[in-house]
Design a protein around this motif. Structure first.
Motif, PDB file in Angstrom:
ATOM      1  N   GLY A 105      -3.148  -5.765 -11.170  1.00 23.69           N
ATOM      2  CA  GLY A 105      -2.631  -5.086 -10.010  1.00 23.69           C
ATOM      3  C   GLY A 105      -1.617  -5.976  -9.305  1.00 23.69           C
ATOM      4  O   GLY A 105      -1.219  -7.029  -9.826  1.00 23.69           O
ATOM      5  N   SER A 106      -1.208  -5.582  -8.104  1.00 30.44           N
ATOM      6  CA  SER A 106      -0.259  -6.388  -7.334  1.00 30.44           C
ATOM      7  C   SER A 106      -0.472  -6.132  -5.849  1.00 30.44           C
ATOM      8  O   SER A 106       0.088  -5.189  -5.286  1.00 30.44           O
ATOM      9  CB  SER A 106       1.188  -6.054  -7.716  1.00 30.44           C
ATOM     10  N   PRO A 107      -1.306  -6.945  -5.192  1.00 34.30           N
ATOM     11  CA  PRO A 107      -1.476  -6.776  -3.751  1.00 34.30           C
ATOM     12  C   PRO A 107      -0.165  -6.875  -2.977  1.00 34.30           C
ATOM     13  O   PRO A 107       0.001  -6.210  -1.952  1.00 34.30           O
ATOM     14  CB  PRO A 107      -2.440  -7.908  -3.377  1.00 34.30           C
ATOM     15  N   ALA A 108       0.788  -7.676  -3.483  1.00 35.64           N
ATOM     16  CA  ALA A 108       2.079  -7.782  -2.803  1.00 35.64           C
ATOM     17  C   ALA A 108       2.830  -6.459  -2.849  1.00 35.64           C
ATOM     18  O   ALA A 108       3.415  -6.019  -1.848  1.00 35.64           O
ATOM     19  CB  ALA A 108       2.916  -8.897  -3.430  1.00 35.64           C
ATOM     20  N   LEU A 109       2.831  -5.794  -4.009  1.00 38.19           N
ATOM     21  CA  LEU A 109       3.469  -4.484  -4.107  1.00 38.19           C
ATOM     22  C   LEU A 109       2.717  -3.464  -3.262  1.00 38.19           C
ATOM     23  O   LEU A 109       3.334  -2.622  -2.588  1.00 38.19           O
ATOM     24  CB  LEU A 109       3.545  -4.022  -5.560  1.00 38.19           C
ATOM     25  N   ALA A 110       1.389  -3.518  -3.263  1.00 34.97           N
ATOM     26  CA  ALA A 110       0.610  -2.598  -2.431  1.00 34.97           C
ATOM     27  C   ALA A 110       0.999  -2.747  -0.968  1.00 34.97           C
ATOM     28  O   ALA A 110       1.148  -1.753  -0.235  1.00 34.97           O
ATOM     29  CB  ALA A 110      -0.879  -2.850  -2.621  1.00 34.97           C
ATOM     30  N   GLN A 111       1.183  -3.983  -0.524  1.00 36.64           N
ATOM     31  CA  GLN A 111       1.575  -4.220   0.864  1.00 36.64           C
ATOM     32  C   GLN A 111       2.977  -3.689   1.119  1.00 36.64           C
ATOM     33  O   GLN A 111       3.255  -3.107   2.181  1.00 36.64           O
ATOM     34  CB  GLN A 111       1.499  -5.710   1.189  1.00 36.64           C
ATOM     35  N   ARG A 112       3.864  -3.863   0.166  1.00 36.21           N
ATOM     36  CA  ARG A 112       5.228  -3.352   0.320  1.00 36.21           C
ATOM     37  C   ARG A 112       5.227  -1.818   0.402  1.00 36.21           C
ATOM     38  O   ARG A 112       5.911  -1.232   1.245  1.00 36.21           O
ATOM     39  CB  ARG A 112       6.083  -3.824  -0.852  1.00 36.21           C
ATOM     40  N   VAL A 113       4.453  -1.161  -0.464  1.00 34.99           N
ATOM     41  CA  VAL A 113       4.342   0.292  -0.438  1.00 34.99           C
ATOM     42  C   VAL A 113       3.801   0.752   0.909  1.00 34.99           C
ATOM     43  O   VAL A 113       4.340   1.674   1.542  1.00 34.99           O
ATOM     44  CB  VAL A 113       3.440   0.788  -1.587  1.00 34.99           C
ATOM     45  N   ALA A 114       2.733   0.111   1.363  1.00 32.27           N
ATOM     46  CA  ALA A 114       2.139   0.485   2.643  1.00 32.27           C
ATOM     47  C   ALA A 114       3.140   0.315   3.773  1.00 32.27           C
ATOM     48  O   ALA A 114       3.222   1.145   4.685  1.00 32.27           O
ATOM     49  CB  ALA A 114       0.888  -0.346   2.902  1.00 32.27           C
ATOM     50  N   GLY A 115       3.924  -0.746   3.714  1.00 33.60           N
ATOM     51  CA  GLY A 115       4.925  -0.972   4.746  1.00 33.60           C
ATOM     52  C   GLY A 115       6.005   0.087   4.749  1.00 33.60           C
ATOM     53  O   GLY A 115       6.421   0.564   5.810  1.00 33.60           O
ATOM     54  N   LEU A 116       6.474   0.474   3.570  1.00 33.19           N
ATOM     55  CA  LEU A 116       7.505   1.510   3.487  1.00 33.19           C
ATOM     56  C   LEU A 116       7.002   2.841   4.045  1.00 33.19           C
ATOM     57  O   LEU A 116       7.726   3.542   4.767  1.00 33.19           O
ATOM     58  CB  LEU A 116       7.950   1.691   2.035  1.00 33.19           C
ATOM     59  N   LEU A 117       5.761   3.171   3.713  1.00 34.35           N
ATOM     60  CA  LEU A 117       5.221   4.442   4.215  1.00 34.35           C
ATOM     61  C   LEU A 117       5.009   4.394   5.716  1.00 34.35           C
ATOM     62  O   LEU A 117       5.341   5.350   6.433  1.00 34.35           O
ATOM     63  CB  LEU A 117       3.920   4.767   3.495  1.00 34.35           C
ATOM     64  N   ALA A 118       4.459   3.302   6.201  1.00 32.40           N
ATOM     65  CA  ALA A 118       4.239   3.188   7.637  1.00 32.40           C
ATOM     66  C   ALA A 118       5.567   3.236   8.396  1.00 32.40           C
ATOM     67  O   ALA A 118       5.670   3.880   9.454  1.00 32.40           O
ATOM     68  CB  ALA A 118       3.494   1.887   7.948  1.00 32.40           C
ATOM     69  N   GLN A 119       6.593   2.595   7.864  1.00 39.22           N
ATOM     70  CA  GLN A 119       7.903   2.611   8.519  1.00 39.22           C
ATOM     71  C   GLN A 119       8.511   4.007   8.522  1.00 39.22           C
ATOM     72  O   GLN A 119       9.320   4.340   9.400  1.00 39.22           O
ATOM     73  CB  GLN A 119       8.829   1.620   7.823  1.00 39.22           C
ATOM     74  N   ALA A 120       8.135   4.836   7.529  1.00 34.66           N
ATOM     75  CA  ALA A 120       8.624   6.214   7.474  1.00 34.66           C
ATOM     76  C   ALA A 120       7.769   7.165   8.296  1.00 34.66           C
ATOM     77  O   ALA A 120       8.024   8.378   8.296  1.00 34.66           O
ATOM     78  CB  ALA A 120       8.665   6.679   6.014  1.00 34.66           C
ATOM     79  N   GLY A 121       6.768   6.632   8.978  1.00 32.75           N
ATOM     80  CA  GLY A 121       5.897   7.467   9.795  1.00 32.75           C
ATOM     81  C   GLY A 121       4.846   8.210   8.997  1.00 32.75           C
ATOM     82  O   GLY A 121       4.281   9.199   9.475  1.00 32.75           O
ATOM     83  N   ILE A 122       4.558   7.739   7.787  1.00 31.80           N
ATOM     84  CA  ILE A 122       3.570   8.373   6.914  1.00 31.80           C
ATOM     85  C   ILE A 122       2.288   7.554   6.966  1.00 31.80           C
ATOM     86  O   ILE A 122       2.296   6.350   6.657  1.00 31.80           O
ATOM     87  CB  ILE A 122       4.087   8.461   5.462  1.00 31.80           C
ATOM     88  N   ALA A 123       1.202   8.163   7.367  1.00 32.58           N
ATOM     89  CA  ALA A 123      -0.076   7.457   7.439  1.00 32.58           C
ATOM     90  C   ALA A 123      -0.487   6.979   6.058  1.00 32.58           C
ATOM     91  O   ALA A 123      -0.354   7.696   5.063  1.00 32.58           O
ATOM     92  CB  ALA A 123      -1.152   8.367   8.024  1.00 32.58           C
ATOM     93  N   VAL A 124      -0.996   5.760   5.990  1.00 27.20           N
ATOM     94  CA  VAL A 124      -1.358   5.168   4.703  1.00 27.20           C
ATOM     95  C   VAL A 124      -2.564   4.260   4.882  1.00 27.20           C
ATOM     96  O   VAL A 124      -2.746   3.634   5.929  1.00 27.20           O
ATOM     97  CB  VAL A 124      -0.153   4.375   4.119  1.00 27.20           C
ATOM     98  N   GLU A 125      -3.390   4.217   3.847  1.00 21.95           N
ATOM     99  CA  GLU A 125      -4.520   3.304   3.811  1.00 21.95           C
ATOM    100  C   GLU A 125      -4.450   2.486   2.534  1.00 21.95           C
ATOM    101  O   GLU A 125      -3.717   2.834   1.587  1.00 21.95           O
ATOM    102  CB  GLU A 125      -5.843   4.070   3.879  1.00 21.95           C
TER     103      GLU A 125
END
Length: 282
Positions: A105-125
């Motif tokens: 896996g890639s926790p760094a990519l997971a964090q990047r994905v979460a950041g992109l969604l949060a910045q777009a106003g999309i709730a993410v867990e």
């Protein structure tokens, strides 16, 4: 275990000079790459999946996989460094419940994905325990058989709203410039109660509509037609429940202005199904 994510201060990776394409693929049934007896039926799909690295032209830094086999109330990203296996199928030989696809896996990519969604106003867990489902590991066995590319899965959102999943794809588009390959994994036809020759007519009707939508419509028309997909010929016969179609919306959202190419097509898969996969790029 899931945790709610707020927009973190995560810097994007250095951009690669050439943007990666996005794929919507048919992932096939169960653990088919590990079953030699299924090889003849899956030969064309296997060939198309195995050709993806050649089409891409380089090995990506990582893969973000949106699989039809993971739905959550909130979009959820897989955040474990070494995901386990989820054998989300039944009726297959005992040995297929012991197989492993051992990519990291890639926790760094997971964090990047979460950041992109949060910045777009999309709730993410984030889910630090989720394993790989067969919508990921079956096609990835054909695409990267040595499991040498990190893979992070991202869930669908329950309710399966097409517009929400198009918006999800738009929020993820920046990853294409960061050497992350986005793969949307589903099936262009998914009615488990209607397989074989009797399914040919509805499968072909829907597949023809999908080909026209993907290959002939303008980007704006394509987006609107996908939002209104239930108006397509034989739509609910092809997809009584649309979880296997919704990954396509994510792929199109991530490549909304790009052209599509059909990279896999059969008119009589599994005895009668018309099925297709697509690549979107500039």
């Amino acid at each position: 275990m899931t945790t709610t994510v707020t927009a973190p201060a995560v810097s994007p990776a250095p951009a690669h000079p050439q943007r990666l394409p996005v794929y919507f693929i048919s992932h096939g049934g169960g653990p088919w790459p590990w079953m030699p007896q299924m090889a003849p039926a899956y030969a064309n799909l296997a060939t198309s999946l195995a050709d993806m690295p050649r089409q891409i032209g380089r090995t990506p830094k990582a893969v973000l996989m949106v699989s039809a086999h993971w739905e959550e109330p909130t979009f959820t990203v897989q955040a474990t460094p070494q995901p386990g296996m989820i054998y989300d199928y039944g009726g297959f030989p005992p040995e297929t419940y012991q197989i492993h696809y051992r990519s990291h896996g890639s926790p760094a990519l997971a964090q990047r994905v979460a950041g992109l969604l949060a910045q777009a106003g999309i709730a993410v867990e984030a889910d630090a325990e989720r394993g790989y489902d067969h919508g990921m590991f079956s096609p990835m066995r054909a695409i990267y058989p040595e499991a040498n590319v990190p893979v992070v899965q991202l869930s669908l959102r329950r309710g399966l709203d097409p517009a929400e999943h198009l918006a999800l794809g738009r929020a993820l588009a920046a990853l294409r410039d960061e050497d992350v390959l986005i793969i949307a994994s589903g099936l262009s036809y998914h009615n488990l109660r209607a397989f074989g020759p009797q399914a040919h007519a509805p499968a072909k009707a829907f597949d023809d509509w999908l080909a026209d939508t993907m290959l002939q419509a303008t980007p704006a028309e394509r987006t609107q037609r996908l939002i209104d997909w239930e108006a397509a010929p034989a739509a609910r016969l092809a997809h009584p429940r649309e979880e296997h179609l919704l990954p396509l919306m994510v792929a199109v959202g991530a490549a909304e202005g790009d052209q599509a190419v059909r990279v896999y097509h059969e008119d009589a898969f599994m005895g009668g199904l018309a099925v297709s996969s697509y690549r979107l790029d500039a």
